[in-house]
Design a protein around this motif. Structure first.
Motif, PDB file in Angstrom:
ATOM      1  N   ILE A 158      -3.354  13.888 -13.004  1.00  0.00           N
ATOM      2  CA  ILE A 158      -4.711  14.415 -13.211  1.00  0.00           C
ATOM      3  C   ILE A 158      -4.824  15.027 -14.600  1.00  0.00           C
ATOM      4  O   ILE A 158      -5.794  14.787 -15.333  1.00  0.00           O
ATOM      5  N   PHE A 159      -3.822  15.794 -14.970  1.00  0.00           N
ATOM      6  CA  PHE A 159      -3.799  16.392 -16.303  1.00  0.00           C
ATOM      7  C   PHE A 159      -3.744  15.296 -17.372  1.00  0.00           C
ATOM      8  O   PHE A 159      -4.400  15.392 -18.414  1.00  0.00           O
ATOM      9  N   GLU A 160      -2.951  14.257 -17.115  1.00  0.00           N
ATOM     10  CA  GLU A 160      -2.829  13.153 -18.066  1.00  0.00           C
ATOM     11  C   GLU A 160      -4.177  12.497 -18.354  1.00  0.00           C
ATOM     12  O   GLU A 160      -4.516  12.204 -19.515  1.00  0.00           O
ATOM     13  N   LYS A 161      -4.953  12.243 -17.307  1.00  0.00           N
ATOM     14  CA  LYS A 161      -6.256  11.592 -17.478  1.00  0.00           C
ATOM     15  C   LYS A 161      -7.190  12.448 -18.324  1.00  0.00           C
ATOM     16  O   LYS A 161      -7.911  11.944 -19.187  1.00  0.00           O
ATOM     17  N   GLU A 162      -7.179  13.747 -18.078  1.00  0.00           N
ATOM     18  CA  GLU A 162      -8.029  14.646 -18.850  1.00  0.00           C
ATOM     19  C   GLU A 162      -7.552  14.724 -20.299  1.00  0.00           C
ATOM     20  O   GLU A 162      -8.356  14.812 -21.236  1.00  0.00           O
ATOM     21  N   LEU A 163      -6.258  14.663 -20.491  1.00  0.00           N
ATOM     22  CA  LEU A 163      -5.693  14.671 -21.843  1.00  0.00           C
ATOM     23  C   LEU A 163      -6.167  13.450 -22.630  1.00  0.00           C
ATOM     24  O   LEU A 163      -6.635  13.576 -23.773  1.00  0.00           O
ATOM     25  N   LEU A 164      -6.063  12.267 -22.028  1.00  0.00           N
ATOM     26  CA  LEU A 164      -6.499  11.046 -22.697  1.00  0.00           C
ATOM     27  C   LEU A 164      -7.990  11.095 -23.020  1.00  0.00           C
ATOM     28  O   LEU A 164      -8.422  10.635 -24.079  1.00  0.00           O
ATOM     29  N   ARG A 165      -8.778  11.671 -22.103  1.00  0.00           N
ATOM     30  CA  ARG A 165     -10.225  11.739 -22.312  1.00  0.00           C
ATOM     31  C   ARG A 165     -10.577  12.683 -23.461  1.00  0.00           C
ATOM     32  O   ARG A 165     -11.304  12.312 -24.386  1.00  0.00           O
ATOM     33  N   GLN A 166     -10.028  13.892 -23.420  1.00  0.00           N
ATOM     34  CA  GLN A 166     -10.394  14.873 -24.449  1.00  0.00           C
ATOM     35  C   GLN A 166      -9.825  14.535 -25.825  1.00  0.00           C
ATOM     36  O   GLN A 166     -10.424  14.855 -26.851  1.00  0.00           O
ATOM     37  N   LEU A 167      -8.667  13.881 -25.840  1.00  0.00           N
ATOM     38  CA  LEU A 167      -8.082  13.505 -27.134  1.00  0.00           C
ATOM     39  C   LEU A 167      -8.656  12.193 -27.650  1.00  0.00           C
ATOM     40  O   LEU A 167      -8.336  11.790 -28.778  1.00  0.00           O
ATOM     41  N   ASP A 168      -9.491  11.539 -26.826  1.00  0.00           N
ATOM     42  CA  ASP A 168     -10.053  10.238 -27.210  1.00  0.00           C
ATOM     43  C   ASP A 168      -8.923   9.361 -27.747  1.00  0.00           C
ATOM     44  O   ASP A 168      -8.969   8.863 -28.866  1.00  0.00           O
ATOM     45  N   TRP A 169      -7.916   9.152 -26.899  1.00  0.00           N
ATOM     46  CA  TRP A 169      -6.640   8.564 -27.303  1.00  0.00           C
ATOM     47  C   TRP A 169      -6.814   7.156 -27.858  1.00  0.00           C
ATOM     48  O   TRP A 169      -7.365   6.286 -27.201  1.00  0.00           O
ATOM     49  N   THR A 170      -6.338   6.921 -29.076  1.00  0.00           N
ATOM     50  CA  THR A 170      -6.521   5.622 -29.739  1.00  0.00           C
ATOM     51  C   THR A 170      -5.221   4.977 -30.191  1.00  0.00           C
ATOM     52  O   THR A 170      -5.251   3.925 -30.837  1.00  0.00           O
ATOM     53  N   ILE A 171      -4.077   5.595 -29.888  1.00  0.00           N
ATOM     54  CA  ILE A 171      -2.792   5.065 -30.355  1.00  0.00           C
ATOM     55  C   ILE A 171      -2.304   4.028 -29.355  1.00  0.00           C
ATOM     56  O   ILE A 171      -1.890   4.355 -28.237  1.00  0.00           O
ATOM     57  N   ASP A 172      -2.355   2.773 -29.731  1.00  0.00           N
ATOM     58  CA  ASP A 172      -1.996   1.675 -28.831  1.00  0.00           C
ATOM     59  C   ASP A 172      -0.521   1.718 -28.454  1.00  0.00           C
ATOM     60  O   ASP A 172       0.344   2.048 -29.272  1.00  0.00           O
ATOM     61  N   GLY A 173      -0.254   1.348 -27.204  1.00  0.00           N
ATOM     62  CA  GLY A 173       1.129   1.207 -26.749  1.00  0.00           C
ATOM     63  C   GLY A 173       1.826   2.504 -26.407  1.00  0.00           C
ATOM     64  O   GLY A 173       3.019   2.497 -26.102  1.00  0.00           O
ATOM     65  N   LEU A 174       1.111   3.616 -26.463  1.00  0.00           N
ATOM     66  CA  LEU A 174       1.726   4.911 -26.166  1.00  0.00           C
ATOM     67  C   LEU A 174       0.839   5.657 -25.182  1.00  0.00           C
ATOM     68  O   LEU A 174      -0.316   5.944 -25.473  1.00  0.00           O
ATOM     69  N   HIS A 175       1.386   5.959 -24.021  1.00  0.00           N
ATOM     70  CA  HIS A 175       0.641   6.671 -22.976  1.00  0.00           C
ATOM     71  C   HIS A 175       1.312   8.017 -22.744  1.00  0.00           C
ATOM     72  O   HIS A 175       2.385   8.094 -22.141  1.00  0.00           O
TER      73      HIS A 175
END
Length: 291
Positions: A158-175
């Motif tokens: 759950i924390f991971e999903k919110e992290l990706l959303r707020q950081l607007d994650w754009t680095i391919d291949g890294l989760h």
């Protein structure tokens, strides 16, 4: 149930019966372990011990086992980065839970308690230089634990999903992944003099932590977004390089682990304390007393 023997290519044992990289034998390992990055720091902490059983050095891996006020403690250096944590954690676990003579897993599990003492860069005004921060959650910008099965059982998705959303994650291949610290160890080590925070473990010191020298960054705004992150009033407090691999692998193996850092750099204010030895010594003394 058939006992499976671990082949020599997977579990490498030296001629003297020690594990491959650490050069330790099972009887040289205590249940309480202090981890540090710098081999010289093992020597420094070793001076606190009332007696020493062994002092072993191999490459960047330096180990001293002895007693501190009646407690048997092992101090181990792991070098820099999550890849080294993968080596150290697997070999410490093997020393505790694999019979090296028969190359088989022991029937009775032995749990280790590990506290990593490190230095770190602060990301919030609430963690100025000199603050001690325990990684209540560790965010992995590395991929170490993804090579092992069952990570969804120990990750805070759950924390991971919110992290990706707020950081607007754009680095391919890294989760990025998130692993909570062992709650009982967090309670044991952190009193009112050590803050509980959220620590990012980056897979590098420069670009992975938003530092740009000659190379441009994929997302120059990433650190700004990290600093602004807010999940139910919780903020990301600091950067370092090992907490996520330690928390993740320990949780998968069933051990207790925690990273505690002394903040020596303010990444927002861009200030740095290179003379941090006194603050670090005080943190070492606290961990020795509480582990």
């Amino acid at each position: 149930m058939k006992t499976t023997m671990i082949p020599p290519s997977e579990l490498i044992i030296n001629d003297d019966g020690s594990i491959f990289h650490l050069h330790l034998r099972p009887e040289q390992l205590a249940d309480r372990i202090i981890l540090v990055g710098d081999p010289a720091r093992v020597t420094m902490i070793g001076e606190y011990l009332d007696e020493k059983e062994c002092d072993v050095q191999s490459r960047e891996f330096h180990t001293i086992t002895g007693r501190y006020r009646g407690k048997r403690v092992t101090i181990v250096s792991h070098g820099i980065g999550g890849d080294n944590i993968d080596i150290v954690l697997n070999e410490l676990d093997a020393l505790a839970n694999i019979d090296l003579a028969t190359r088989t897993v022991k029937p009775d599990f032995r749990q280790l308690t590990m506290v990593r003492i490190g230095t770190s860069g602060g990301l919030q005004p609430s963690v100025p230089v000199g603050t001690y921060v325990a990684a209540g959650r560790a965010i992995g910008f590395d991929g170490v634990i993804y090579f092992y099965d069952g990570t969804e059982q120990i990750r805070d998705t759950i924390f991971e999903k919110e992290l990706l959303r707020q950081l607007d994650w754009t680095i391919d291949g890294l989760h990025p992944y998130v692993v909570p610290a062992d709650p009982s160890l967090l309670e044991q080590i952190t009193h009112n003099d050590i803050q509980r925070g959220i620590t990012i473990a980056a897979n590098g010191f420069y670009g992975a932590q938003g530092r740009s020298l000659r190379l441009s960054l994929t997302d120059p705004e990433l650190n700004r977004k990290i600093e602004a992150f807010d999940f139910e009033g919780q903020h990301i407090t600091n950067f370092e390089m090992e907490s996520s691999a330690l928390a993740g692998l320990s949780a998968l193996m069933g051990h207790r682990a925690l990273t505690v850092c002394c903040i020596i750099a303010g990444r927002v204010d861009k200030n740095m304390n290179t003379d941090y030895k006194t603050s670090l010594v005080q943190l070492i003394e606290k961990v020795l007393e509480r582990i």
